[in-house]
Design a protein around this motif. Structure first.
Motif, PDB file in Angstrom:
ATOM      1  N   VAL A   1      -2.816   5.463   1.095  1.00 59.88           N
ATOM      2  CA  VAL A   1      -1.632   4.604   1.132  1.00 59.88           C
ATOM      3  C   VAL A   1      -0.743   5.059   2.282  1.00 59.88           C
ATOM      4  O   VAL A   1      -0.943   6.130   2.858  1.00 59.88           O
ATOM      5  CB  VAL A   1      -0.838   4.636  -0.198  1.00 59.88           C
ATOM      6  CG1 VAL A   1      -1.644   4.047  -1.344  1.00 59.88           C
ATOM      7  CG2 VAL A   1      -0.369   6.039  -0.545  1.00 59.88           C
ATOM      8  N   ASP A   2       0.218   4.196   2.603  1.00 60.09           N
ATOM      9  CA  ASP A   2       1.125   4.476   3.709  1.00 60.09           C
ATOM     10  C   ASP A   2       2.416   5.123   3.193  1.00 60.09           C
ATOM     11  O   ASP A   2       2.800   4.916   2.046  1.00 60.09           O
ATOM     12  CB  ASP A   2       1.515   3.166   4.416  1.00 60.09           C
ATOM     13  CG  ASP A   2       0.308   2.312   4.764  1.00 60.09           C
ATOM     14  OD1 ASP A   2      -0.783   2.891   4.979  1.00 60.09           O
ATOM     15  OD2 ASP A   2       0.449   1.074   4.817  1.00 60.09           O
ATOM     16  N   ILE A   3       3.063   5.890   4.056  1.00 62.39           N
ATOM     17  CA  ILE A   3       4.437   6.301   3.781  1.00 62.39           C
ATOM     18  C   ILE A   3       5.273   5.869   4.987  1.00 62.39           C
ATOM     19  O   ILE A   3       4.719   5.421   6.001  1.00 62.39           O
ATOM     20  CB  ILE A   3       4.570   7.828   3.515  1.00 62.39           C
ATOM     21  CG1 ILE A   3       3.999   8.658   4.675  1.00 62.39           C
ATOM     22  CG2 ILE A   3       3.872   8.203   2.215  1.00 62.39           C
ATOM     23  CD1 ILE A   3       4.200  10.177   4.498  1.00 62.39           C
ATOM     24  N   THR A   4       6.590   5.970   4.868  1.00 64.99           N
ATOM     25  CA  THR A   4       7.451   5.512   5.970  1.00 64.99           C
ATOM     26  C   THR A   4       7.015   6.132   7.289  1.00 64.99           C
ATOM     27  O   THR A   4       7.049   5.491   8.335  1.00 64.99           O
ATOM     28  CB  THR A   4       8.921   5.941   5.702  1.00 64.99           C
ATOM     29  OG1 THR A   4       9.136   5.979   4.302  1.00 64.99           O
ATOM     30  CG2 THR A   4       9.892   4.999   6.370  1.00 64.99           C
ATOM     31  N   GLN A   5       6.607   7.379   7.236  1.00 62.33           N
ATOM     32  CA  GLN A   5       6.268   8.110   8.460  1.00 62.33           C
ATOM     33  C   GLN A   5       4.938   7.700   9.073  1.00 62.33           C
ATOM     34  O   GLN A   5       4.648   8.096  10.206  1.00 62.33           O
ATOM     35  CB  GLN A   5       6.253   9.620   8.185  1.00 62.33           C
ATOM     36  CG  GLN A   5       7.621  10.230   7.974  1.00 62.33           C
ATOM     37  CD  GLN A   5       8.047  10.196   6.509  1.00 62.33           C
ATOM     38  OE1 GLN A   5       7.510   9.418   5.716  1.00 62.33           O
ATOM     39  NE2 GLN A   5       9.009  11.002   6.151  1.00 62.33           N
ATOM     40  N   GLY A   6       4.129   6.942   8.364  1.00 59.11           N
ATOM     41  CA  GLY A   6       2.873   6.556   8.995  1.00 59.11           C
ATOM     42  C   GLY A   6       1.889   5.930   8.034  1.00 59.11           C
ATOM     43  O   GLY A   6       2.000   6.039   6.819  1.00 59.11           O
ATOM     44  N   LYS A   7       0.916   5.276   8.647  1.00 58.74           N
ATOM     45  CA  LYS A   7      -0.107   4.554   7.899  1.00 58.74           C
ATOM     46  C   LYS A   7      -1.176   5.536   7.418  1.00 58.74           C
ATOM     47  O   LYS A   7      -1.589   6.430   8.162  1.00 58.74           O
ATOM     48  CB  LYS A   7      -0.722   3.514   8.849  1.00 58.74           C
ATOM     49  CG  LYS A   7      -1.588   2.479   8.165  1.00 58.74           C
ATOM     50  CD  LYS A   7      -1.982   1.397   9.178  1.00 58.74           C
ATOM     51  CE  LYS A   7      -3.323   0.794   8.832  1.00 58.74           C
ATOM     52  NZ  LYS A   7      -3.229  -0.331   7.896  1.00 58.74           N
TER      53      LYS A   7
ATOM     54  N   LYS B   1       0.858  -1.199   0.000  1.00 55.38           N
ATOM     55  CA  LYS B   1       0.000   0.000   0.000  1.00 55.38           C
ATOM     56  C   LYS B   1       0.887   1.240   0.000  1.00 55.38           C
ATOM     57  O   LYS B   1       0.922   1.983   0.981  1.00 55.38           O
ATOM     58  CB  LYS B   1      -0.884  -0.042   1.258  1.00 55.38           C
ATOM     59  CG  LYS B   1      -2.336   0.287   1.006  1.00 55.38           C
ATOM     60  CD  LYS B   1      -3.162   0.149   2.263  1.00 55.38           C
ATOM     61  CE  LYS B   1      -3.232   1.402   3.082  1.00 55.38           C
ATOM     62  NZ  LYS B   1      -4.137   1.293   4.244  1.00 55.38           N
ATOM     63  N   ASN B   2       1.612   1.442  -1.094  1.00 52.99           N
ATOM     64  CA  ASN B   2       2.595   2.528  -1.102  1.00 52.99           C
ATOM     65  C   ASN B   2       2.469   3.396  -2.363  1.00 52.99           C
ATOM     66  O   ASN B   2       1.754   3.057  -3.305  1.00 52.99           O
ATOM     67  CB  ASN B   2       4.014   1.948  -0.983  1.00 52.99           C
ATOM     68  CG  ASN B   2       4.318   0.995  -2.132  1.00 52.99           C
ATOM     69  OD1 ASN B   2       3.906   1.233  -3.270  1.00 52.99           O
ATOM     70  ND2 ASN B   2       5.013  -0.097  -1.848  1.00 52.99           N
ATOM     71  N   LEU B   3       3.174   4.513  -2.346  1.00 50.85           N
ATOM     72  CA  LEU B   3       3.099   5.456  -3.479  1.00 50.85           C
ATOM     73  C   LEU B   3       3.691   4.863  -4.756  1.00 50.85           C
ATOM     74  O   LEU B   3       3.283   5.231  -5.858  1.00 50.85           O
ATOM     75  CB  LEU B   3       3.820   6.758  -3.117  1.00 50.85           C
ATOM     76  CG  LEU B   3       3.069   7.682  -2.156  1.00 50.85           C
ATOM     77  CD1 LEU B   3       3.976   8.807  -1.652  1.00 50.85           C
ATOM     78  CD2 LEU B   3       1.835   8.285  -2.833  1.00 50.85           C
ATOM     79  N   LYS B   4       4.632   3.934  -4.597  1.00 46.02           N
ATOM     80  CA  LYS B   4       5.242   3.326  -5.788  1.00 46.02           C
ATOM     81  C   LYS B   4       4.189   2.550  -6.581  1.00 46.02           C
ATOM     82  O   LYS B   4       4.148   2.617  -7.803  1.00 46.02           O
ATOM     83  CB  LYS B   4       6.376   2.382  -5.346  1.00 46.02           C
ATOM     84  CG  LYS B   4       7.609   2.464  -6.212  1.00 46.02           C
ATOM     85  CD  LYS B   4       8.722   1.596  -5.671  1.00 46.02           C
ATOM     86  CE  LYS B   4       9.008   0.449  -6.609  1.00 46.02           C
ATOM     87  NZ  LYS B   4       9.668  -0.689  -5.971  1.00 46.02           N
ATOM     88  N   ASN B   5       3.335   1.811  -5.866  1.00 48.42           N
ATOM     89  CA  ASN B   5       2.289   1.065  -6.565  1.00 48.42           C
ATOM     90  C   ASN B   5       1.217   1.989  -7.156  1.00 48.42           C
ATOM     91  O   ASN B   5       0.636   1.673  -8.189  1.00 48.42           O
ATOM     92  CB  ASN B   5       1.660   0.019  -5.641  1.00 48.42           C
ATOM     93  CG  ASN B   5       2.481  -1.251  -5.595  1.00 48.42           C
ATOM     94  OD1 ASN B   5       3.169  -1.590  -6.571  1.00 48.42           O
ATOM     95  ND2 ASN B   5       2.426  -1.967  -4.477  1.00 48.42           N
ATOM     96  N   VAL B   6       0.962   3.109  -6.484  1.00 53.71           N
ATOM     97  CA  VAL B   6       0.031   4.094  -7.053  1.00 53.71           C
ATOM     98  C   VAL B   6       0.558   4.532  -8.422  1.00 53.71           C
ATOM     99  O   VAL B   6      -0.163   4.537  -9.419  1.00 53.71           O
ATOM    100  CB  VAL B   6      -0.103   5.323  -6.132  1.00 53.71           C
ATOM    101  CG1 VAL B   6      -0.915   6.427  -6.813  1.00 53.71           C
ATOM    102  CG2 VAL B   6      -0.743   4.935  -4.806  1.00 53.71           C
TER     103      VAL B   6
END
Lengths: 366, 366
Positions: free
Chosen positions: A146-152, A77-82
């Motif tokens: 989506v999530d980033i390293t800093q949080g869900k 669930k990350n920006l790369k997949n977006v």
């Protein structure tokens, strides 16, 4: 077969029943006719044949149908997949007429919903939840992220699906622990706003399981509760935050453990700690806490307390979307089957949490 | 000083005048008090001292104020910068109470607006346009976006600012060609819906320039036109597409040239080709085309015809957001100072465009 309508700006239906995917075209034809369709799913779902069934039902009724399958897990669930999905859509010349289908659990639903919300400033998407958790919670209400390293869920949008097709037969293939994750959200609904449901869950002879005959009824009840809350507070300015009972700590535990602690287990521990906090603050009698702990135990939702310090968790919780600049909204039980929002300043929140977290293991013995 | 209110769900004001940045706190205090503020700007703007002025006016009135400055150019309007800003916000614990300020031209405005729309599912942002183009067009209306390799503005959201502070003094430092880019949008407004303005532009003795005393008036007129269109079609389902006159080809030219052709020049060529198409289709008399070409020439907006084939451009235009699965909406003049939407099938569009593009150089000699 049950049908619930969500009367938002563009109203949509949630259809709940058995073997719906086999006959998906019956429910979805109006959304796919003469359109391009991209199904996004995950490898586990694919393995159980749901993707093939869905494609088979729809393929002669849309312009063309393609799919992308991702590995399982929250890490997807990350920006790369977006970006991956967006480039796929642009290369395939998807337009605002075309449609995405999210076939999977909450990870797929959140990822696809968010991507649909930003591609061409918003295209249509359909939710086909294949987990109990997604069915009763994440597929309903239009929150995508989506999530980033800093949080869900720190990056997202409000974007409702055009339809939710909830096929309860897909739960048959769920591993028990994944099914139980959904039970954590079920217990949450009971705790925040449904004393009757809470009583039934406590008193039932057999814990709910994926074979239970009353599963569709229970999904129907939960979806209705969520629908009603969402309609009163679509953009999460107040009441809707009730649904986050247990989630502020839950998300922090998920994130700190790099998602080794599941959403359901994280939320369960969150509910336990914050219900204990309500006992400490004399908002409720400790019997409610005891009942909750028993219930969570029955569904194997209470894992070992992890060794994270309260500071580590607070630091993550400070990135929670519910925080304002100087205050935090916490959700605490104030009766059997009822929670309330409490807006408190950050220092008080930190002190309260620190105390509760340190004592948590002791109190679990209730 | 002029003030225009945009009555959307959360109404906001567009304030237009001279030297507003020096006294920014007067207009913005309600949005920044006790909040964290992040100004995002670009190196050229920074160089002219506007960032310092803005910070100086605001710094004692908010919790804290920081800034990020990006290199100039359309290439910065990408997903990588969205992620960069989001990580910055999360690391600095920005909450839904806090606010972003876009200080710059359309690139900065679009990038910041989109980022604000997805961080925590939406936080507030303020537009402080420093180019004529951003002032009359991109800073108003809530359309935000970034580019991907496959096309311009293909990823975005509808997210209105909480305020637009349009300080016309900042245009003094604009290079002439950047000012002229804004004139291309000005001519567009005249062409699509304002015969009076079109007549004035054609008849004025001196072309508009950044010193013109009637510049604030003209900005006020344009912003009002845009506001009225946006209110009738906030989510770009119909009427608002008029504003895209010249843009489908304009965007394709920008993208194919890797943004060496500027937005204003791209749109100018787009308007020329599509106005010529309207002559071919006998929608208008060729005098309108002649007037447009003269006007665009006065503002040095008509550059050499690039050597791209019509196929290359059509391929890019097929990714345009205005395309539906089997149809394309084109904007064509149908009277002096009036355009209309024409929904045509893709084949017809391709044929029409091919012919017009091949003959374009010849017809430019009118």
């Amino acid at each position: 077969m049950e049908r619930i309508t969500v009367q938002v700006n563009k109203p949509y239906d949630i259809v709940i029943g058995k073997n719906l995917i086999d006959n998906a075209v019956k429910y979805l034809s109006q959304f796919i006719q003469k359109r391009k369709v991209l199904i996004i799913t995950e490898d586990n779902v694919n393995k159980h044949g749901y993707l093939d069934k869905l494609k088979y039902s729809l393929e002669n009724h849309c312009e063309n149908i393609e799919f992308l399958s991702l590995p399982p897990g929250e890490a997807q669930k990350n920006l790369k997949n977006v970006e991956l999905i967006i480039r796929y859509l642009a290369d395939a010349h998807f337009t605002r007429d075309d449609v995405l289908i999210a076939l999977g659990g909450g990870v797929i639903g959140d990822l696809v919903g968010f991507t649909a919300s930003i591609y061409l400033r918003g295209i249509a998407y359909i939710q086909v939840p294949t987990t109990f958790l997604a069915a009763i919670d994440s597929s309903v209400g239009g929150k995508t992220a989506v999530d980033i390293t800093q949080g869900k869920n720190l990056v997202g949008a409000f974007h409702h699906p055009v339809c939710v097709l909830c096929d309860t037969s897909t739960f048959q293939s769920l591993p028990t622990d994944i099914f139980e994750d959904g039970c954590s959200e079920l217990i949450k609904y009971a705790m925040i706003m449904n004393p009757k449901l809470l009583k039934e869950l406590i008193e039932r002879e057999q814990p709910l399981n994926k074979e239970s005959s009353d599963l569709p009824e229970i999904i129907y009840e939960c979806v209705k509760m969520k629908r009603d809350i969402v309609l009163k507070d679509e953009f999460d300015q107040g009441l809707r935050q009730l649904l986050n009972f247990g989630h502020t700590l839950g998300h922090a535990l998920e994130q700190r453990s790099q998602y080794r602690i599941s959403h359901g287990r994280g939320v369960a521990m969150g509910m336990a700690v914050f219900t204990k906090m309500a006992v400490t603050q004399q908002l409720i009698h400790k019997d409610i806490y005891t009942s909750l702990i028993q219930l969570l135990s029955e569904y194997h939702l209470l894992s070992e307390k992890p060794s994270y310090t309260s500071d580590q968790l607070i630091n993550i919780m400070l990135n929670d979307k519910k925080r304002r600049t100087h205050q935090m909204t916490t959700v605490l039980p104030n009766e059997f089957g009822q929670c309330r929002l409490h807006v408190i300043d950050l220092n008080t929140f930190q002190q309260n949490f620190e105390k509760e977290w340190e004592q948590y293991e002791v109190h679990q013995r209730y």
